[in-house]
Design a protein around this motif. Sequence first.
Motif, PDB file in Angstrom:
ATOM      1  N   ASP A 157       0.832  -1.208   0.000  1.00 15.73           N
ATOM      2  CA  ASP A 157       0.000   0.000   0.000  1.00 15.73           C
ATOM      3  C   ASP A 157       0.867   1.259   0.000  1.00 15.73           C
ATOM      4  OD1 ASP A 157       1.002   0.068   2.530  1.00 15.73           O
ATOM      5  OD2 ASP A 157      -0.934   0.098   3.557  1.00 15.73           O
ATOM      6  N   GLU A 158       0.227   2.423   0.103  1.00 15.68           N
ATOM      7  CA  GLU A 158       0.947   3.703   0.013  1.00 15.68           C
ATOM      8  C   GLU A 158       1.821   3.965   1.227  1.00 15.68           C
ATOM      9  OE1 GLU A 158      -2.250   3.255  -0.174  1.00 15.68           O
ATOM     10  OE2 GLU A 158      -3.058   3.999  -2.077  1.00 15.68           O
ATOM     11  N   PHE A 159       1.574   3.273   2.346  1.00 16.35           N
ATOM     12  CA  PHE A 159       2.348   3.507   3.569  1.00 16.35           C
ATOM     13  C   PHE A 159       3.516   2.529   3.722  1.00 16.35           C
ATOM     14  CE2 PHE A 159      -2.152   4.471   4.324  1.00 16.35           C
ATOM     15  CZ  PHE A 159      -2.068   5.830   4.537  1.00 16.35           C
ATOM     16  N   ALA A 160       3.685   1.646   2.761  1.00 20.50           N
ATOM     17  CA  ALA A 160       4.768   0.660   2.849  1.00 20.50           C
ATOM     18  C   ALA A 160       6.149   1.306   2.934  1.00 20.50           C
ATOM     19  CB  ALA A 160       4.686  -0.310   1.664  1.00 20.50           C
ATOM     20  N   PRO A 161       6.470   2.377   2.163  1.00 23.45           N
ATOM     21  CA  PRO A 161       7.800   2.985   2.323  1.00 23.45           C
ATOM     22  C   PRO A 161       8.070   3.493   3.734  1.00 23.45           C
ATOM     23  CG  PRO A 161       6.792   3.711   0.287  1.00 23.45           C
ATOM     24  CD  PRO A 161       5.741   2.964   1.037  1.00 23.45           C
ATOM     25  N   TYR A 162       7.036   4.021   4.406  1.00 27.62           N
ATOM     26  CA  TYR A 162       7.249   4.488   5.778  1.00 27.62           C
ATOM     27  C   TYR A 162       7.521   3.324   6.712  1.00 27.62           C
ATOM     28  CZ  TYR A 162       5.931   5.784  10.521  1.00 27.62           C
ATOM     29  OH  TYR A 162       5.916   5.936  11.883  1.00 27.62           O
ATOM     30  N   PHE A 163       6.724   2.261   6.631  1.00 28.96           N
ATOM     31  CA  PHE A 163       6.903   1.136   7.550  1.00 28.96           C
ATOM     32  C   PHE A 163       8.150   0.324   7.207  1.00 28.96           C
ATOM     33  CE2 PHE A 163       2.407   2.057   8.202  1.00 28.96           C
ATOM     34  CZ  PHE A 163       2.308   1.971   9.587  1.00 28.96           C
ATOM     35  N   ASN A 164       8.670   0.469   6.009  1.00 25.88           N
ATOM     36  CA  ASN A 164       9.944  -0.162   5.659  1.00 25.88           C
ATOM     37  C   ASN A 164      11.130   0.745   5.955  1.00 25.88           C
ATOM     38  OD1 ASN A 164       8.637  -2.483   4.725  1.00 25.88           O
ATOM     39  ND2 ASN A 164       8.422  -1.641   2.649  1.00 25.88           N
ATOM     40  N   ARG A 165      10.857   1.875   6.630  1.00 20.45           N
ATOM     41  CA  ARG A 165      11.878   2.840   7.044  1.00 20.45           C
ATOM     42  C   ARG A 165      12.636   3.431   5.854  1.00 20.45           C
ATOM     43  NH1 ARG A 165      13.334   2.560  12.633  1.00 20.45           N
ATOM     44  NH2 ARG A 165      12.123   0.973  13.747  1.00 20.45           N
ATOM     45  N   LEU A 166      11.927   3.623   4.751  1.00 19.81           N
ATOM     46  CA  LEU A 166      12.542   4.249   3.590  1.00 19.81           C
ATOM     47  C   LEU A 166      12.334   5.752   3.559  1.00 19.81           C
ATOM     48  CD1 LEU A 166      11.542   1.628   0.858  1.00 19.81           C
ATOM     49  CD2 LEU A 166      13.672   1.771   2.162  1.00 19.81           C
ATOM     50  N   THR A 167      11.366   6.252   4.312  1.00 16.70           N
ATOM     51  CA  THR A 167      11.083   7.684   4.362  1.00 16.70           C
ATOM     52  C   THR A 167      11.036   8.145   5.807  1.00 16.70           C
ATOM     53  OG1 THR A 167       8.688   7.287   4.344  1.00 16.70           O
ATOM     54  CG2 THR A 167       9.770   7.637   2.209  1.00 16.70           C
ATOM     55  N   VAL A 168      11.283   9.432   6.002  1.00 12.86           N
ATOM     56  CA  VAL A 168      11.207  10.068   7.316  1.00 12.86           C
ATOM     57  C   VAL A 168      10.022  11.030   7.296  1.00 12.86           C
ATOM     58  CG1 VAL A 168      12.382  11.525   9.005  1.00 12.86           C
ATOM     59  CG2 VAL A 168      13.686   9.873   7.644  1.00 12.86           C
TER      60      VAL A 168
END
Length: 376
Positions: A157-168
């Motif tokens: 989903d759209e929140f996967a980069p955040y939960f994968n610690r790819l974005t701050v």
Amino acid sequence: MRGSEGKGEGPAPPRGSSAMARDGSRAGGRDGSRAGGRDGSGAGGRDGSRAAERDGSGSAPGEGTGPPAPERVLFPPTFSVSEIKNKQRRHFMFLRWKQQQRKEKLALKKKRRKEREALGDKAPPKAIPKTIENQRVYDETTVDPNDEEVAFDEATDEFAPYFNRLTVPKILITTSDRPRGRTVRFCEQLATVIPNSHVYYRRGLALKRIIPQCIARDFTDLIVINEDRKIPNGLVLSHLPDGPTAHFRMSSVRLRKEIKRKGKEPTEHVPEVILNNFTTRLGHSIGRMFAALFPHDPQFIGRQVATFHNQRDYIFFRFHRYIFKSEKKVGIQELGPRFTLKLRSLQKGTFDSKFGEYEWIHKRREMDTNRRKFHL
């Protein structure tokens, strides 16, 4: 002569005698009848009937007197407090009735507690009270943590980069056009709760022009606080760059100075986040949106907690600081601000009021027919 004109009638009696006769007959009749009525039949009737009622002598002659009959108690007719027309009297009777209800409830509670103490271990288990929450209608979209389909959706989903610690997380907090003082203060206090957030006050700039600028400056979320009559009443949360966008109705806003027994000003430490009771697929998406506003690693030394508690589709936000009083006791201080959210819609992509595609819209007449049906 007058005697001859009277056709042989005798001499007329003197006027005094006729008057005495009339007065005597009237007085005698009145006094005699009244005295007889009072002293004789009247007194005898009343006294006799009362004595008969007391002694039970109203039965047929010749029967025994027997024990006295019990007195009948006549209760007043039943009535409702709402039938009292006097407003003050009606309010007084209602408060009196409520007080009596509380006394009866407290007496029953004490009685049950004494019975449980007397029975000890043999006491029956306490009955679970019926509430709207534990009688909730089952929703087929309830999330199972072990479901493979849910795990796949979360990974893509759209929140996967955040939960994968790819974005701050980097948040922009803005307002409706030309905000007033209360909304401005609320945005400033909200910025102290969410780390790495920036406040920008709009003046005639459309959101469609703000969103590309936010994406170019690496903002991950956009929060818009709307107001009506100088009071904050709405919140739009848009996750960048691909959405989704949630529109909430905001109510019960309390600033820090309006909270009783509040603690000191919050520090700059990253708070802990608690997401409570988001159980359906829709609630899971909303919970992930709130989680994406805060950094991953909280600073426990600050002892600050941001709580999003969902109850009956109302999301209550509280910001606390916990204090260790001893090894077993913990106290909390509310820091503020506080507010309540109600989800109105969830839209795919970024904010687009004309051509946006909606995943979910709250329709009151269709969805609020059952009080035990919840969507989050």
